[in-house]
Scaffold this motif. Structure first.
Motif, PDB file in Angstrom:
ATOM      1  N   TYR A  60       8.744 -59.357  60.692  1.00  0.00           N
ATOM      2  CA  TYR A  60       7.777 -60.450  60.766  1.00  0.00           C
ATOM      3  C   TYR A  60       6.961 -60.356  62.053  1.00  0.00           C
ATOM      4  N   ALA A  61       7.608 -60.049  63.160  1.00  0.00           N
ATOM      5  CA  ALA A  61       6.907 -59.930  64.441  1.00  0.00           C
ATOM      6  C   ALA A  61       5.922 -58.763  64.423  1.00  0.00           C
ATOM      7  N   ILE A  62       6.331 -57.622  63.891  1.00  0.00           N
ATOM      8  CA  ILE A  62       5.437 -56.463  63.812  1.00  0.00           C
ATOM      9  C   ILE A  62       4.256 -56.765  62.901  1.00  0.00           C
ATOM     10  N   GLY A  63       4.527 -57.418  61.778  1.00  0.00           N
ATOM     11  CA  GLY A  63       3.445 -57.785  60.856  1.00  0.00           C
ATOM     12  C   GLY A  63       2.452 -58.747  61.483  1.00  0.00           C
ATOM     13  N   THR A  64       2.952 -59.697  62.254  1.00  0.00           N
ATOM     14  CA  THR A  64       2.082 -60.657  62.928  1.00  0.00           C
ATOM     15  C   THR A  64       1.212 -59.968  63.974  1.00  0.00           C
ATOM     16  N   ILE A  65       1.787 -59.074  64.741  1.00  0.00           N
ATOM     17  CA  ILE A  65       1.022 -58.337  65.750  1.00  0.00           C
ATOM     18  C   ILE A  65      -0.025 -57.458  65.089  1.00  0.00           C
ATOM     19  N   ALA A  66       0.344 -56.794  63.997  1.00  0.00           N
ATOM     20  CA  ALA A  66      -0.614 -55.936  63.295  1.00  0.00           C
ATOM     21  C   ALA A  66      -1.753 -56.756  62.716  1.00  0.00           C
ATOM     22  N   ALA A  67      -1.460 -57.922  62.162  1.00  0.00           N
ATOM     23  CA  ALA A  67      -2.508 -58.773  61.598  1.00  0.00           C
ATOM     24  C   ALA A  67      -3.446 -59.290  62.689  1.00  0.00           C
ATOM     25  N   ALA A  68      -2.900 -59.646  63.828  1.00  0.00           N
ATOM     26  CA  ALA A  68      -3.734 -60.116  64.934  1.00  0.00           C
ATOM     27  C   ALA A  68      -4.629 -58.992  65.456  1.00  0.00           C
ATOM     28  N   ALA A  69      -4.087 -57.794  65.560  1.00  0.00           N
ATOM     29  CA  ALA A  69      -4.894 -56.654  66.017  1.00  0.00           C
ATOM     30  C   ALA A  69      -5.996 -56.338  65.018  1.00  0.00           C
ATOM     31  N   PHE A  70      -5.674 -56.358  63.724  1.00  0.00           N
ATOM     32  CA  PHE A  70      -6.683 -56.108  62.699  1.00  0.00           C
ATOM     33  C   PHE A  70      -7.770 -57.171  62.745  1.00  0.00           C
ATOM     34  N   GLY A  71      -7.381 -58.418  62.943  1.00  0.00           N
ATOM     35  CA  GLY A  71      -8.360 -59.505  63.052  1.00  0.00           C
ATOM     36  C   GLY A  71      -9.276 -59.323  64.251  1.00  0.00           C
ATOM     37  N   ALA A  72      -8.732 -58.894  65.369  1.00  0.00           N
ATOM     38  CA  ALA A  72      -9.552 -58.680  66.565  1.00  0.00           C
ATOM     39  C   ALA A  72     -10.539 -57.543  66.358  1.00  0.00           C
ATOM     40  N   VAL A  73     -10.088 -56.467  65.734  1.00  0.00           N
ATOM     41  CA  VAL A  73     -10.991 -55.338  65.458  1.00  0.00           C
ATOM     42  C   VAL A  73     -12.070 -55.755  64.472  1.00  0.00           C
ATOM     43  N   LEU A  74     -11.689 -56.453  63.423  1.00  0.00           N
ATOM     44  CA  LEU A  74     -12.662 -56.902  62.428  1.00  0.00           C
ATOM     45  C   LEU A  74     -13.679 -57.855  63.039  1.00  0.00           C
ATOM     46  N   TYR A  75     -13.232 -58.755  63.889  1.00  0.00           N
ATOM     47  CA  TYR A  75     -14.145 -59.685  64.553  1.00  0.00           C
ATOM     48  C   TYR A  75     -15.146 -58.947  65.438  1.00  0.00           C
TER      49      TYR A  75
END
Length: 57
Positions: free
Chosen positions: A18-33
């Motif tokens: 869950y922690a790895i998935g959350t970090i990956a989603a946040a990183a993807f969101g930052a790149v997409l933004y």
């Protein structure tokens, strides 16, 4: 029997996953933004919208 124990004994793995998935989603969101708010994307979308609205028949 040993295989069954190995499959069942995964205590704590869901929290780590869950922690790895959350970090990956946040990183993807930052790149997409950063990509979407960049000048090249905004200019490209503006050109597409202008071309669609300014079609002369």
């Amino acid at each position: 029997m040993r295989l069954l124990r190995a499959l069942v004994a995964e205590e704590g793995m869901s929290t780590a996953e869950y922690a790895i998935g959350t970090i990956a989603a946040a990183a993807f969101g930052a790149v997409l933004y950063s990509v979407v708010t960049g000048d090249s994307i905004v200019n490209a979308l503006t050109k597409i919208i202008d071309k669609a609205l300014n079609t002369s028949v």
